[in-house]
Design a protein around this motif. Structure first.
Motif, PDB file in Angstrom:
ATOM      1  N   GLY A  56       3.171   1.481   8.848  1.00  0.00           N
ATOM      2  CA  GLY A  56       2.518   1.618   7.552  1.00  0.00           C
ATOM      3  C   GLY A  56       1.132   2.218   7.648  1.00  0.00           C
ATOM      4  N   MET A  57       0.352   1.786   8.644  1.00  0.00           N
ATOM      5  CA  MET A  57      -1.005   2.317   8.793  1.00  0.00           C
ATOM      6  C   MET A  57      -0.987   3.772   9.259  1.00  0.00           C
ATOM      7  N   THR A  58       0.079   4.162   9.961  1.00  0.00           N
ATOM      8  CA  THR A  58       0.235   5.580  10.312  1.00  0.00           C
ATOM      9  C   THR A  58       0.395   6.411   9.042  1.00  0.00           C
ATOM     10  N   ALA A  59       1.186   5.889   8.114  1.00  0.00           N
ATOM     11  CA  ALA A  59       1.361   6.579   6.832  1.00  0.00           C
ATOM     12  C   ALA A  59       0.057   6.572   6.037  1.00  0.00           C
ATOM     13  N   MET A  88       0.836  -1.209   0.000  1.00  0.00           N
ATOM     14  CA  MET A  88       0.000   0.000   0.000  1.00  0.00           C
ATOM     15  C   MET A  88       0.866   1.253   0.000  1.00  0.00           C
ATOM     16  N   LEU A  89       1.950   1.238   0.780  1.00  0.00           N
ATOM     17  CA  LEU A  89       2.846   2.404   0.821  1.00  0.00           C
ATOM     18  C   LEU A  89       3.485   2.651  -0.545  1.00  0.00           C
ATOM     19  N   ILE A  90       3.851   1.560  -1.216  1.00  0.00           N
ATOM     20  CA  ILE A  90       4.465   1.696  -2.547  1.00  0.00           C
ATOM     21  C   ILE A  90       3.466   2.322  -3.521  1.00  0.00           C
ATOM     22  N   SER A 102       3.822   5.918  -5.200  1.00  0.00           N
ATOM     23  CA  SER A 102       3.918   5.945  -6.664  1.00  0.00           C
ATOM     24  C   SER A 102       2.906   6.910  -7.270  1.00  0.00           C
ATOM     25  N   PHE A 103       1.717   6.984  -6.680  1.00  0.00           N
ATOM     26  CA  PHE A 103       0.688   7.906  -7.176  1.00  0.00           C
ATOM     27  C   PHE A 103       0.802   9.292  -6.517  1.00  0.00           C
ATOM     28  N   ARG A 104       1.867   9.486  -5.741  1.00  0.00           N
ATOM     29  CA  ARG A 104       2.188  10.765  -5.127  1.00  0.00           C
ATOM     30  C   ARG A 104       1.090  11.286  -4.192  1.00  0.00           C
ATOM     31  N   VAL A 105       0.392  10.326  -3.584  1.00  0.00           N
ATOM     32  CA  VAL A 105      -0.560  10.710  -2.545  1.00  0.00           C
ATOM     33  C   VAL A 105       0.209  11.112  -1.295  1.00  0.00           C
ATOM     34  N   ILE A 106       1.312  10.425  -1.040  1.00  0.00           N
ATOM     35  CA  ILE A 106       2.214  10.767   0.057  1.00  0.00           C
ATOM     36  C   ILE A 106       3.643  10.792  -0.482  1.00  0.00           C
ATOM     37  N   ALA A 128       5.778   8.427   3.888  1.00  0.00           N
ATOM     38  CA  ALA A 128       5.542   6.984   3.877  1.00  0.00           C
ATOM     39  C   ALA A 128       6.282   6.293   5.016  1.00  0.00           C
ATOM     40  N   PHE A 129       7.475   6.798   5.320  1.00  0.00           N
ATOM     41  CA  PHE A 129       8.301   6.120   6.318  1.00  0.00           C
ATOM     42  C   PHE A 129       8.426   6.887   7.629  1.00  0.00           C
TER      43      PHE A 129
END
Length: 585
Positions: free
Chosen positions: A451-454, A31-33, A37-41, A46-47
């Motif tokens: 990850g869920m925080t991101a 999900m983070l990737i 990749s779609f520049r939402v974050i 992400a990290f």
């Protein structure tokens, strides 16, 4: 576009978390990737969750808990408590639940549950009480005890860290103790009264009967003219028919075959296979199938025993198959059957991926079974014999934990630094080795929380949090702030069924904070209510502590619904009544 992407990813994550077809850390990182990749974050966003201080707190608590286990001082305390409480079932249940709650207020509830399971099963056999009368209350007490302090569950720590990043005051170490104590006492009172009457009483069965092995095990006598004579056991004609060789009786000897064992004339082979292959083998020349075998007598001798092993939370066997870990060579034990959530798995046992709480019916020597008592991978479910504890190191480990709590409580050091210092001291004083300290950390949970925080950040950046918040305000806003808060609490309880508690809370928190802003309500009140709601869902046995007691207690899925659903409704009421009192809306 971004809102749709985030919400679709959330739906996919819920489904994948529920089905467990793909491991949770892979789902989270994937999900983070996608979001990056779609520049939402941004990559930094992400990290960011992985570098937060709450990750350090959780990791340090894992190490400190493992240090206490390593010194066995808690095992010693547990057996003392169990012996103290064995005067009557009711008194024992009360003492065990209270003790469990106190310990789980500072330790992971799954670890605490695992500590008590073996001694309680041993005690239940001695006092002739069904283990099912004790284990569910144990799991519930461990879960609810975690609501009493900030460090009681990783969910509490994660929520506190998230709201701190949003500019709100983080939750204090004992800030939630008042309401947590009320939740815990209500849970204990319920299980001592209504719950106790509804608890099932499943009698212990003969192990071969319990795992329904009669249909699958038989004895084969090898005649002198049999083509099996001289064949290697595990490469024989029987092996090609998917029969599993469990035991060989050769004259007066009764032993487990290994990969070098060859079949001899007049051997009696105890084999396992399905009924279709059993019918085929009846036609094989040179063998004779013995009928009416008393399996327990064949499987158990003075030297060879049957036993149940439970896969523990710390086990490195989780996610691996019996074949992959070379169970026979590694432990000298044959896995005869696997029980998972009340279902007995016997087909292709070697290819079944082991899970937390699985029960393994194994056969082996008493010496080999005894060696498992010191293993972190499995728990031997028989009469509990506590190992000799390391008193001095145990006291040091407890002291490190207590000092960290004091330093954090009086704000002499930040919580993360206080617990990190305590964890390092436990290693320096050799309460636990560096290798075991690393292995004690549940990195899957850390990846999930980070990850869920991101993902929460993605919900904010994309506008998904605002979108959902506006919808909730339009739907429930006219009914008042309390109605909206109730809606979030119920949604959290619902989401904790397919998702982990921490993941559910971190998904809902961003929306709740935006909704609180829309209503001009206190955001911390919403955050704390959601955090507590994530820890009081006892409707199904999906919580790891419940998974651990599911098979040993011989429970059925309906048992948890019947007992846990009314208790969950009661606890939801407590949260909704008390949270606005402690933290006004």
């Amino acid at each position: 576009m971004e809102i749709a992407l985030v919400l679709i990813l959330l739906l996919i994550a819920v489904v994948l978390f529920a089905t467990e077809k793909i491991s949770i850390e892979i789902v989270t990182l994937s999900m983070l990737i996608i979001l990056t990749s779609f520049r939402v974050i941004t990559p930094e966003e992400a990290f960011a969750g992985f570098s937060s201080d709450f990750i350090i707190i959780i990791a340090a608590i894992f190490i400190l808990s493992a240090a206490l286990q390593e010194t066995a001082i808690l095992d010693f305390a547990v057996i003392k408590l169990v012996r103290l409480a064995r005067q009557s079932t009711n008194f024992m249940l009360l003492i065990i639940m209270l003790a469990t709650g106190v310990i789980s207020a500072f330790m992971n509830n799954t670890t605490v549950t695992a500590m008590f399971i073996t001694p309680l099963i041993g005690l239940s056999k001695r006092i002739k009480t069904s283990a099912s009368k004790l284990l569910m209350p144990l799991a519930f007490a461990a879960i609810l005890g975690g609501t009493c302090t900030l460090i009681g569950t990783s969910t509490n720590v994660a929520v506190s860290g998230y709201i701190a990043r949003e500019g709100l005051v983080p939750i204090g170490l004992f800030e939630i103790s008042g309401i947590g104590f009320a939740i815990f006492l209500v849970g204990v009172a319920y299980m001592m009264t209504i719950g106790q009457r509804m608890l099932p009483s499943y009698d212990d069965q003969n192990l071969t009967e319990e795992y329904k092995l009669q249909k699958y095990l038989t004895e084969i006598v090898v005649m002198p003219d049999s083509p099996l004579v001289g064949q290697l056991v595990f490469a024989s004609d029987l092996a090609t028919l998917n029969f599993r060789m469990l035991n060989i009786i050769r004259g007066k000897d009764n032993f487990l075959p290994d990969f070098r064992t060859r079949i001899r004339a007049n051997d009696i082979l105890l084999v396992e296979g399905d009924l279709d292959n059993l019918m085929k083998v009846r036609e094989t020349k040179g063998i004779q199938i013995m009928a009416d075998v008393i399996l327990q007598q064949v499987l158990e001798t003075e030297e060879i025993r049957l036993a149940e092993l439970m896969i523990t939370r710390q086990s490195n066997l989780i996610g691996r198959t019996v074949k992959e870990v070379n169970f026979l060579q590694r432990y000298g034990l044959v896995v005869i059957a696997i029980s998972r959530h009340g279902e007995t798995l016997r087909t292709k046992i070697g290819s079944i991926q082991l899970q937390l709480g699985d029960l393994l019916l194994v056969q082996g020597s008493a010496e080999r079974l005894s060696q498992l008592r010191a293993s972190n991978n499995v728990a031997l479910l028989d009469a509990f014999e506590p190992i000799l504890y390391k008193k001095r190191k145990g006291i040091i480990a407890i002291s490190c934990f207590a000092i960290a709590i004091l330093l954090g409580t009086f704000k002499l050091l930040p919580l993360s630094i206080a617990f990190l210092l305590a964890a390092i001291c436990s290693i320096l004083f050799r309460c636990i080795s560096s290798e075991k300290a690393y292995s004690a950390i549940d990195f899957r949970l850390l990846i999930l929380i980070g990850g869920m925080t991101a993902f929460g950040t993605a919900m904010e950046n994309s506008g998904a949090a605002d979108f959902l918040a506006q919808g909730i305000v339009e739907l429930l806003g006219p009914l008042g702030k309390m109605a909206v808060l109730t809606g979030f609490v119920l949604l959290t309880v619902l989401l904790t069924q397919p998702m982990s508690n921490a993941a559910a809370a971190l998904v809902i928190i961003p929306v709740a904070l935006r909704t609180a802003a829309e209503l001009q309500a206190e955001p911390r009140t919403f955050a704390i209510a959601i955090m507590l709601a994530a820890s009081i869902s006892l409707v199904t046995p999906f919580e790891p502590a419940c998974i651990l007691v599911y098979s040993p207690g011989k429970y059925r899925f309906w048992d948890f619904i019947k007992i846990g659903f009314p208790l969950t409704l009661l606890l939801i009421t407590i949260v909704l009544l008390l949270v606005p009192v402690f933290w006004p809306l």
